[in-house]
Design an enzyme around this catalytic site. Sequence first.
Site, PDB file in Angstrom:
ATOM      1  N   SER A 276       0.499  -1.122   0.007  1.00  0.00           N
ATOM      2  CA  SER A 276      -0.034   0.025   0.004  1.00  0.00           C
ATOM      3  C   SER A 276       0.941   1.248  -0.104  1.00  0.00           C
ATOM      4  O   SER A 276       0.455   2.120  -0.654  1.00  0.00           O
ATOM      5  CB  SER A 276      -0.922   0.088   1.236  1.00  0.00           C
ATOM      6  OG  SER A 276      -1.578  -1.047   1.096  1.00  0.00           O
ATOM      7  N   HIS A 334       0.972   4.574   4.604  1.00  0.00           N
ATOM      8  CA  HIS A 334       0.168   5.297   3.610  1.00  0.00           C
ATOM      9  C   HIS A 334       0.613   6.675   3.485  1.00  0.00           C
ATOM     10  O   HIS A 334       0.795   7.384   2.558  1.00  0.00           O
ATOM     11  CB  HIS A 334      -1.317   5.328   3.977  1.00  0.00           C
ATOM     12  CG  HIS A 334      -1.961   3.862   3.754  1.00  0.00           C
ATOM     13  ND1 HIS A 334      -3.267   3.552   3.863  1.00  0.00           N
ATOM     14  CD2 HIS A 334      -1.322   2.680   3.629  1.00  0.00           C
ATOM     15  CE1 HIS A 334      -3.433   2.214   3.825  1.00  0.00           C
ATOM     16  NE2 HIS A 334      -1.985   1.553   3.397  1.00  0.00           N
TER      17      HIS A 334
END
Length: 376
Positions: A276, A334
């Site tokens: 991610s 993230h």
Amino acid sequence: MACRGLVMKWAKTEFIRSQTNTTARSTRLNPFNQQRCGFRRETKRPETKKGNVSKDTNTSHSVGETTPGPPPCVKGPRPKLFKPLMFTIGFTGCSFGVAAIMQYESLKSKIQAAKDQAESEKSKQGSEDMAHWHDWWNQLTAFQRQLILLLSIGDDFWSNLTEGQKIVTGIIAINAVVLCCWRMPFMQRRMIQYFTSSPASKTRCLPMVLSSFSHYSIIHMVANMYVLWTFSSGMVSLLGKEQFLAVYLSAGVISTMVSYTCKAATGRIYPSLGASGAVIAVLAAVCSKVPEAKLGIILLPMFTFTAGNALKALVAIDAVGLTLGWRLFDHAAHLGGALFGVWYLAYGHRLIWNKRQPLVKLWHNIRSPSAGGSRP
């Protein structure tokens, strides 16, 4: 004399009984026996006199054992992040250095291929003998013809893919292999050690790279690879395939380093895995470069929004998740990936990639010593 004999016999009996009780009590309070039992629940002691109760209690506290029940939660020392930081800097530098050399070799091979093609066209005389190929095709069996047709279809499909999609196809294949390894019971220990990242683990540096290709859930992998497949073509058209690979790998390591730092600072240490951080870096780079592009959700095609608003929403959600301590995703990774993607297109390209000429020149001199000081 008879009374004296009875008294001596009674005294001897009481002495033996008291010695037996003392031996049993000392065995029960032996510290080595308690340490071997660990934190198991104590057996119910028989009722004793008040004097014995106070004596047993004092003796138990003098041994230094903990009370029955689960052990208290003791916080360990904060993990040291110097080695992961040095690994992040070294790996990022090596990624861009290798990418620059790969670009040089790719351009060199393209130039050589163009020269060879020009020479072959000059030496080529006449048209190809189609009758020869027709006879060769007729000599093949039905199975061989079907196999050749399938290979030609696969070659056409591969030729129609963009450069970014071709690279992502290789990344998807690696992630699929790692996903299958997670399903093998005899590899669980190695997978946890090398394909999950945690600042408290003994192995902290290598998992920073390998965890970016590791997914335990099929849904997690499909979601990440779909986003990467969607935005890879735009990213490769901006940077080129070699620079794209360097940014993707570096973003995975840098996002993990940001995750390490936040986990060590907050004390909420838990393992993480997934691509991610690297995928969001690619998404953030494209959205910051083309903020007015229209995006949509595959399950809700009627709702569209701009790329700039999508990037702001993702950053806001991850910031709130990091502040509130949500553990559904690694929000620190993230945010680290998104910030790195935006920073690279704004400043990093100029600071890193545009200064690769000395390295490429050094590699050119090593590969072609006879060229002397010629410019690559």
